[in-house]
Design a protein around this motif. Sequence first.
Motif, PDB file in Angstrom:
ATOM      1  N   UNK A  84       0.839  -1.189   0.000  1.00  0.00           N
ATOM      2  CA  UNK A  84       0.000   0.000   0.000  1.00  0.00           C
ATOM      3  C   UNK A  84       0.880   1.248   0.000  1.00  0.00           C
ATOM      4  N   UNK A  85       0.269   2.355  -0.333  1.00  0.00           N
ATOM      5  CA  UNK A  85       1.034   3.592  -0.535  1.00  0.00           C
ATOM      6  C   UNK A  85       1.780   4.006   0.725  1.00  0.00           C
ATOM      7  N   UNK A  86       1.147   3.888   1.880  1.00  0.00           N
ATOM      8  CA  UNK A  86       1.783   4.317   3.123  1.00  0.00           C
ATOM      9  C   UNK A  86       3.044   3.514   3.407  1.00  0.00           C
ATOM     10  N   UNK A 146       4.906   1.966   1.205  1.00  0.00           N
ATOM     11  CA  UNK A 146       5.925   2.345   0.211  1.00  0.00           C
ATOM     12  C   UNK A 146       6.621   3.634   0.627  1.00  0.00           C
ATOM     13  N   UNK A 147       5.827   4.637   0.994  1.00  0.00           N
ATOM     14  CA  UNK A 147       6.409   5.931   1.340  1.00  0.00           C
ATOM     15  C   UNK A 147       7.301   5.839   2.567  1.00  0.00           C
ATOM     16  N   UNK A 148       6.905   5.046   3.544  1.00  0.00           N
ATOM     17  CA  UNK A 148       7.674   4.969   4.787  1.00  0.00           C
ATOM     18  C   UNK A 148       8.909   4.081   4.669  1.00  0.00           C
ATOM     19  N   UNK A 149       8.942   3.210   3.648  1.00  0.00           N
ATOM     20  CA  UNK A 149      10.035   2.237   3.542  1.00  0.00           C
ATOM     21  C   UNK A 149      11.078   2.590   2.492  1.00  0.00           C
ATOM     22  N   UNK A 205       5.200  10.881   5.931  1.00  0.00           N
ATOM     23  CA  UNK A 205       5.458   9.445   6.093  1.00  0.00           C
ATOM     24  C   UNK A 205       6.801   9.035   5.488  1.00  0.00           C
ATOM     25  N   UNK A 206       7.358   9.861   4.637  1.00  0.00           N
ATOM     26  CA  UNK A 206       8.613   9.511   3.992  1.00  0.00           C
ATOM     27  C   UNK A 206       9.776   9.643   4.958  1.00  0.00           C
ATOM     28  N   UNK A 245      14.237  18.281   5.891  1.00  0.00           N
ATOM     29  CA  UNK A 245      14.001  16.898   5.516  1.00  0.00           C
ATOM     30  C   UNK A 245      14.386  16.627   4.062  1.00  0.00           C
ATOM     31  N   UNK A 246      14.636  15.364   3.768  1.00  0.00           N
ATOM     32  CA  UNK A 246      14.929  14.798   2.454  1.00  0.00           C
ATOM     33  C   UNK A 246      16.383  15.026   2.015  1.00  0.00           C
ATOM     34  N   UNK A 247      16.973  13.931   1.562  1.00  0.00           N
ATOM     35  CA  UNK A 247      18.344  13.979   1.042  1.00  0.00           C
ATOM     36  C   UNK A 247      18.387  14.626  -0.334  1.00  0.00           C
TER      37      UNK A 247
END
Length: 331
Positions: free
Chosen positions: A189-191, A193-196, A221-222, A250-252
Amino acid sequence: MEILAFGVQDDEKPLLEEAFAGQHEVRCLDVFLTEDTAPIAAGYEVVSSSVNADLNGRVLRALSAGGTRMIAQRSTGFNNIDLEAARRLGLTVSRVSYYSPYSVAEFAWTLAMAVNRRIVRASNRTRDFDFRLTGLMGRDMRGRTAGVLGTGKIGEAFTRIAHGFGMNLLGWDREPNPACTGLGMRYVDKDELLSSADLVSLHLPLLESTHHIVDATALSRMRDDAILVNSSRGGLVDTEALVEELRAGRFAGVGLDVYEAEAGLFFLDKSLEAVEDDTLARLITFPQVVVTSHQAYYTHEAVGQIVDATVRNVADYLAGRRSENTLCPAG
């Protein structure tokens, strides 16, 4: 017959002229088809538009009043066209349902690696003869997880490249793509995918159901060190929410080839004008962000296929035929 083509890039013009040679004349304009420019099409039965055209009801009515009966859009996406208005007006509308998926998939990976390995920053430094490595450290992709939202033709091509890097593969779509599952992709599921995922790449059409599919909640969630790439449609991402996440550190990396308010900006030279879009101005200031101007499709192979399909679409219209590219038949 003379065809009027709007939004033609300099590199595209000779391809269009050559493709129509011996069949029809084509007049190429670099301006986009909008409410302001629609009157130029008066007297042209066939008009060709680009991806950034604004074909709302008012524009379509202006075209119809001027004698236009067929619109051949040179793109796959058609969220910019009011098809219901076109039907009421009796217009034929076509698109290009297929062109090289590798052009977009390869460019998505170009963005991913550019932000991962800090290529733009490194290039800017070396132009100033600054050869330090501080701040340029990236990460190996092998062994990390790629999350692909949308596993159609382009998403599949992106997945094949990810598989070549030796990545773990997660996918999300309405239906699994057997080619992707054959590469080891696990649909979740989308959640999840985003968290992993270490890398999230978007390959979805822009529909009412996918508008801002990556919103504030999805971004939260990312992973803090994830990379986000969008080479599909700008409206998939809530840009205001993305800017807020970036402001929070946040985010690389974030690689964007599309932007939800790109109409009137992308494909144009705005270098000597004041920037009126505050969101875009803030977005491009972040060092881990790379923004390009909707060029993922822009390869010789893909543009050639788009042009050839446009020629076929015009021929089908004149012959009264329908094809997989026909969005709205007249009558």
